[in-house]
Design a protein around this motif. Structure first.
Motif, mmCIF file in Angstrom:
data_model
loop_
_atom_site.group_PDB
_atom_site.id
_atom_site.type_symbol
_atom_site.label_atom_id
_atom_site.label_comp_id
_atom_site.label_asym_id
_atom_site.label_seq_id
_atom_site.Cartn_x
_atom_site.Cartn_y
_atom_site.Cartn_z
ATOM 1 N N ALA A 227 0.893 -1.185 -0.023
ATOM 2 C CA ALA A 227 -0.011 0.014 -0.065
ATOM 3 C C ALA A 227 0.867 1.393 0.160
ATOM 4 O O ALA A 227 0.443 2.315 -0.793
ATOM 5 C CB ALA A 227 -1.157 0.036 1.199
ATOM 6 N N PRO A 228 2.095 1.444 0.829
ATOM 7 C CA PRO A 228 2.677 2.689 0.807
ATOM 8 C C PRO A 228 3.316 2.984 -0.506
ATOM 9 O O PRO A 228 3.355 4.018 -1.124
ATOM 10 C CB PRO A 228 3.940 2.429 1.856
ATOM 11 N N ALA A 229 3.776 1.868 -1.275
ATOM 12 C CA ALA A 229 4.327 2.104 -2.780
ATOM 13 C C ALA A 229 3.342 2.461 -3.396
ATOM 14 O O ALA A 229 3.405 3.049 -4.623
ATOM 15 C CB ALA A 229 5.073 0.819 -3.029
ATOM 16 N N LEU A 230 2.061 1.729 -3.528
ATOM 17 C CA LEU A 230 1.033 2.102 -4.615
ATOM 18 C C LEU A 230 0.700 3.300 -4.298
ATOM 19 O O LEU A 230 0.175 4.167 -5.129
ATOM 20 C CB LEU A 230 -0.077 0.847 -4.131
ATOM 21 N N LEU A 231 0.441 4.005 -3.025
ATOM 22 C CA LEU A 231 0.014 5.187 -3.120
ATOM 23 C C LEU A 231 1.134 6.366 -3.457
ATOM 24 O O LEU A 231 0.596 7.299 -3.805
ATOM 25 C CB LEU A 231 -0.537 5.398 -1.463
ATOM 26 N N ALA A 232 2.505 6.061 -2.989
ATOM 27 C CA ALA A 232 3.325 7.029 -3.576
ATOM 28 C C ALA A 232 3.357 7.011 -5.049
ATOM 29 O O ALA A 232 3.557 8.125 -5.595
ATOM 30 C CB ALA A 232 4.579 6.531 -3.066
ATOM 31 N N LEU A 233 3.194 5.769 -5.790
ATOM 32 C CA LEU A 233 3.041 5.698 -7.361
ATOM 33 C C LEU A 233 1.892 6.691 -7.654
ATOM 34 O O LEU A 233 1.786 7.340 -8.788
ATOM 35 C CB LEU A 233 3.123 4.410 -7.861
ATOM 36 N N TRP A 234 0.788 6.486 -6.990
ATOM 37 C CA TRP A 234 -0.456 7.191 -7.307
ATOM 38 C C TRP A 234 -0.283 8.773 -7.289
ATOM 39 O O TRP A 234 -0.648 9.561 -8.104
ATOM 40 C CB TRP A 234 -1.731 6.721 -6.521
ATOM 41 N N TRP A 235 0.063 9.199 -6.130
ATOM 42 C CA TRP A 235 0.401 10.417 -5.797
ATOM 43 C C TRP A 235 1.376 11.178 -6.729
ATOM 44 O O TRP A 235 1.075 12.433 -7.080
ATOM 45 C CB TRP A 235 1.116 10.869 -4.505
ATOM 46 N N GLY A 236 2.400 10.495 -7.328
ATOM 47 C CA GLY A 236 3.318 10.900 -8.196
ATOM 48 C C GLY A 236 2.746 11.145 -9.630
ATOM 49 O O GLY A 236 2.958 12.296 -10.227
ATOM 50 N N ILE A 243 0.380 19.332 -12.258
ATOM 51 C CA ILE A 243 1.489 20.273 -12.756
ATOM 52 C C ILE A 243 1.508 20.518 -14.219
ATOM 53 O O ILE A 243 1.689 21.667 -14.875
ATOM 54 C CB ILE A 243 2.960 19.947 -12.178
ATOM 55 N N ASN A 244 1.461 19.532 -14.982
ATOM 56 C CA ASN A 244 1.419 19.640 -16.296
ATOM 57 C C ASN A 244 0.310 18.874 -17.118
ATOM 58 O O ASN A 244 0.243 17.714 -17.464
ATOM 59 C CB ASN A 244 2.594 19.246 -17.094
ATOM 60 N N PRO A 245 -1.234 19.444 -17.069
ATOM 61 C CA PRO A 245 -2.120 18.600 -17.422
ATOM 62 C C PRO A 245 -2.163 18.444 -19.054
ATOM 63 O O PRO A 245 -3.072 17.584 -19.610
ATOM 64 C CB PRO A 245 -3.369 19.341 -17.060
ATOM 65 N N VAL A 246 -1.391 19.212 -19.834
ATOM 66 C CA VAL A 246 -1.656 19.377 -20.924
ATOM 67 C C VAL A 246 -0.469 18.472 -21.778
ATOM 68 O O VAL A 246 -0.121 18.411 -23.041
ATOM 69 C CB VAL A 246 -1.323 20.671 -21.829
ATOM 70 N N GLU A 247 0.414 17.589 -21.121
ATOM 71 C CA GLU A 247 1.388 16.578 -21.397
ATOM 72 C C GLU A 247 0.829 15.633 -22.505
ATOM 73 O O GLU A 247 1.597 15.267 -23.683
ATOM 74 C CB GLU A 247 2.050 16.094 -20.419
ATOM 75 N N GLY A 248 -0.355 15.146 -22.551
ATOM 76 C CA GLY A 248 -0.940 14.276 -23.273
ATOM 77 C C GLY A 248 -1.261 14.855 -24.617
ATOM 78 O O GLY A 248 -1.489 14.234 -25.580
#
Length: 250
Positions: A227-236, A243-248
């Motif tokens: 769970a800590p690793a999953l939440l860290a990945l999700w928050w990243g 920060i950059n919503p137009v990257e896609g």
């Protein structure tokens, strides 16, 4: 219009977009948050965002202009809020997949306002708490200020932008959900394969009843580990999107 009317008109237009976004944002737009608190949060964000946004047209607004801005700003605010909310949907979907894979789908299910498995509740609540702790309000303010570059005020979102920007957000949310639930799916596949081998070797043994406590305990222990690793990945991923919503689009 004079200066006071211009500032009130400007603040009203910003509030339309911010209020619509806050109604569906994670943490701020939860069903458990009272409407008065949501209104206060929307007003606070309006006071932060309005000075950072260029002043809109100063011509006296008519009924048609007010209706147009209300429709466009409300729609854009909902789109921006839902785009962030999709990350919470990804956590909930990942929890549902994990719960179904490890026989935890009905354990304490529906304990919150939404009928989710226990794993989904834990991940969604943990992700929301992590986001708030890491400064979600700062990223939300930056995200909404930048939304005026992607979606100008008073203009309906172009179909091309919605196709190139909105659709990938939905697909990436489901892809993230499966990636987050992958450890539980892999463990479940190994468990069922092992159960099938044992059943073939000892047909008279009720392996399903013997193995049920094992997969439940293993699912809870795996949740504790990953769970800590999953939440860290999700928050990243959420942080990078805000920060950059137009990257896609690039």
């Amino acid at each position: 219009m004079n200066m006071t009317e211009t500032m009130l008109w400007h603040g009203f237009l910003v509030f339309l977009r911010v209020g619509a976004a806050v109604s569906v944002l994670p943490a701020f737009g939860e069903t458990s948050v009272p409407p008065r608190i949501k209104l206060g949060v929307a007003l606070a964000f309006t006071a932060i965002i309005a000075p950072a946004v260029p002043v809109f047209e100063t011509a006296p607004p008519g009924v048609g202009e007010i209706a147009r801005y209300t429709a466009t700003e409300g729609l854009i605010g909902l789109l921006m809020g839902i785009s962030v909310r999709m990350f919470v949907f990804a956590l909930q979907t990942a929890g549902t997949i994990a719960g179904q894979s490890t026989s935890l789908a009905q354990l304490f299910g529906g304990a919150s306002g939404e009928p989710l498995p226990a794993v989904g509740n834990v991940l969604a609540l943990g992700g929301t708490a992590l986001a708030v702790t890491m400064g979600l309000h700062v990223y939300v303010a930056q995200f909404l200020i930048g939304s005026y570059i992607l979606f100008p005020a008073g203009v309906f979102p172009a179909r091309e932008i919605m196709t190139e920007w909105g659709v990938p957000q939905v697909s990436s949310a489901f892809a993230m959900a499966f990636r987050l639930a992958a450890p539980f799916v892999i463990i479940s596949a190994i468990y069922n394969l092992m159960l099938g081998v044992i059943n073939r070797a000892m047909p008279q043994l009720m392996v399903a009843f013997v193995g049920a406590p094992l997969i439940t305990a293993g699912g809870l222990f795996l949740l504790f580990l990953v769970a800590p690793a999953l939440l860290a990945l999700w928050w990243g991923a959420l942080q990078g999107f805000m920060i950059n919503p137009v990257e896609g689009l690039r």
